[in-house]
Design an enzyme around this catalytic site. Sequence first.
Site, short mmCIF file in Angstrom:
data_model
loop_
_atom_site.label_atom_id
_atom_site.label_comp_id
_atom_site.label_asym_id
_atom_site.label_seq_id
_atom_site.Cartn_x
_atom_site.Cartn_y
_atom_site.Cartn_z
N ARG A 91 0.54 -1.04 0.31
CA ARG A 91 0.19 0.24 0.06
C ARG A 91 1.29 1.36 0.22
O ARG A 91 0.18 2.12 0.54
CB ARG A 91 -0.72 0.09 1.42
CG ARG A 91 -0.06 -0.33 2.41
CD ARG A 91 -1.16 0.67 3.52
NE ARG A 91 -0.56 0.14 5.13
CZ ARG A 91 -1.66 1.13 5.79
NH1 ARG A 91 -2.46 1.49 5.97
NH2 ARG A 91 -0.53 0.01 7.20
N ASP A 123 -6.53 -3.31 0.67
CA ASP A 123 -7.35 -2.63 -0.34
C ASP A 123 -6.32 -1.44 -1.19
O ASP A 123 -6.51 -0.96 -2.18
CB ASP A 123 -8.42 -1.80 0.00
CG ASP A 123 -8.12 -1.00 1.22
OD1 ASP A 123 -6.40 -1.42 1.90
OD2 ASP A 123 -9.34 -0.53 1.48
N ARG A 181 15.55 -3.23 3.80
CA ARG A 181 15.05 -3.94 5.45
C ARG A 181 16.20 -4.95 5.42
O ARG A 181 16.05 -5.50 4.22
CB ARG A 181 13.68 -3.95 4.80
CG ARG A 181 12.97 -3.18 4.43
CD ARG A 181 11.45 -3.14 4.38
NE ARG A 181 10.82 -2.25 3.08
CZ ARG A 181 9.77 -1.86 4.39
NH1 ARG A 181 9.59 -1.83 5.75
NH2 ARG A 181 9.32 -0.55 3.89
N ASP A 250 10.61 -7.20 8.44
CA ASP A 250 10.79 -5.79 7.19
C ASP A 250 9.93 -4.59 7.77
O ASP A 250 10.07 -3.82 7.28
CB ASP A 250 9.22 -6.03 5.89
CG ASP A 250 7.93 -7.06 7.37
OD1 ASP A 250 7.94 -8.03 7.89
OD2 ASP A 250 6.98 -6.27 7.19
P1 AMP Z 1 3.19 -3.47 8.12
O1 AMP Z 1 1.92 -4.31 9.17
O2 AMP Z 1 2.52 -2.35 8.04
O3 AMP Z 1 4.76 -3.75 8.17
O4 AMP Z 1 2.43 -4.01 6.78
C1 AMP Z 1 2.76 -5.49 6.07
C2 AMP Z 1 2.73 -6.10 5.25
O5 AMP Z 1 0.84 -5.59 4.52
C3 AMP Z 1 3.16 -5.32 3.97
O6 AMP Z 1 3.17 -5.60 2.60
C4 AMP Z 1 1.71 -3.92 4.03
O7 AMP Z 1 2.50 -3.00 2.61
C5 AMP Z 1 0.91 -4.87 3.94
N1 AMP Z 1 0.10 -4.29 4.05
C6 AMP Z 1 -0.92 -3.53 4.97
N2 AMP Z 1 -1.93 -2.82 5.00
C7 AMP Z 1 -2.31 -3.27 3.35
C8 AMP Z 1 -3.61 -2.66 2.80
N3 AMP Z 1 -4.64 -1.82 3.08
N4 AMP Z 1 -3.12 -2.95 1.43
C9 AMP Z 1 -2.05 -3.59 1.07
N5 AMP Z 1 -1.29 -4.24 1.21
C10 AMP Z 1 -0.93 -3.57 2.93
MG MG Z 2 6.23 -2.41 7.42
#
Ligand code: AMP
Ligand code: MG
EC number: 2.7.7.-
Length: 485
Positions: A91, A123, A181, A250
């Site tokens: 996203r 989304d 990362r 990550d």
């Molecule tokens: P995070 O928890 O923010 O580190 O996200 C973990 C993974 O989920 C990453 O690859 C983000 O890009 C993906 N991600 C989180 N929220 C969304 C979303 N609403 N739509 C698509 N990918 C998401």
């Molecule tokens: Mg992340």
Amino acid sequence: MLDAGWKFDNSYARLPERFFSNVLPTPVRAPKLAVLNRSLAAELGLNEEALRSEDGVVVLAGNKIPDGAEPLAQAYAGHQFGYFTMLGDGRAVLLGEHVTPSGERVDIQLKGSGRTPYSRGGDGRAALGPMLREYIVSEAMHALGIPTTRSLAVVTTGETIMRETELPGAVLARVASSHLRVGTFQYAAQWGTAEELRALADYALWRHFPGFEEAENRYLFLLEQVIERQAALIAKWQLVGFVHGVMNTDNMTISGETIDYGPCAFMDTYDPATVFSSIDTQGRYAYGNQPYIGGWNLARFAESLLPLLDENEEKAIALAQGALDHYPKQYHDHWLSGMRAKLGLAEEQEGDQELIADLLRLMELHRADYTNTFRALTLGEYTGMALFDASEFREWHERWQTRLSQESASREEAYERMRRHNPAVIPRNHRVEEALAAAVNGGDYSVMNRLLQALSDPYAYSPEQEKYAELPPPSDRPYRTFCGT
Ligand code: AMP
Ligand code: MG
């Protein structure tokens, strides 16, 4: 039309194709600027007025691509709560790297910018509340002197997104010294060729670690440098009581900056078991566990570098292990010198560690507020906490005063040191929630702006900051944060 001053040079886009997908942000319906970081804009050599203008805001929203940008989503993998998986920017898009007038190179990333090839079921969007939260906490961290990604702006999209309820959508413009990362290296090691892994490592060295040309083994140097930066970073988190909440690989940078302000929060009552994230049921990322998880993540980084460390696998493992073995002491040394500073100590004595441990033990026993305990020691004002009425605390205080009198620096200098190391304010959860509620529900950004002002110089000890040091009214429910919202 005013020129915002963007100067893009996109080195990441010149890496092998495996590391990204070219993808444009998905335009949003009605972009409107919610908050702009004036001082950061100035630091980056960007024109504030131009950024605020209609032409500036469409860029921050992803509706228009500025000259020189080459939008892409980065590929990476990661261990999430211990399980390895393919991830990538699901996203977010990297517009490119802006080169500041002083020659500094920073990533400009739009978060919440729509779907990408890595979105899986998501989304690609972000809600206003969490993006404002990232803005507040990342800027507070920066002001505290802790390496972190920054927040340039939040733009509302005029669209709603579906979570548990409908929420207003937003895009955050994030600024980072890079978005490399540990998970980027894991991705390269798992799915890339040997040349691709080497290209990534050389790129990280070029981008973050000048002096690598002199190193005997530049990939060992890379490993050692990342270990050192993370040891220093995590010590800083511990010293201010910051709980990251989702230390997946990550979410650990190569640059040593804090990244990904999802479920993070500052600890109030001192307790090593503190967890805020609703999904961290095992306490994997609890406050007291962060230094160990840092070591675990660095071991994953070292593993991904093995093919580069030596062509003989056994030798490579020995080199990696040797570097990792230093981490606990590196972390501890940073933490101990930081704790000494919090107590006003400039010199080192045998018993210091015990003095610190005894204070922490008393804080835990009496459920003392972490930040306000050190604030009280700094101000010499002991009111409002059970800790200060305990006879054990008075004994501890006497020991501390005796220790201070053994310093060659004056008492005044010691208190000056404490003021520089003990923040008068942190972004307390109830204050952050209050600011978000006013902004998101009522479109009133004044509460948030006052909070940002108080947090912008956390060591000022100004009268305006006093109310932000106050604790929330007691609640029977623990504070909970939510991931990926
Ligand atoms: P995070 O928890 O923010 O580190 O996200 C973990 C993974 O989920 C990453 O690859 C983000 O890009 C993906 N991600 C989180 N929220 C969304 C979303 N609403 N739509 C698509 N990918 C998401
Ligand atoms: Mg992340």
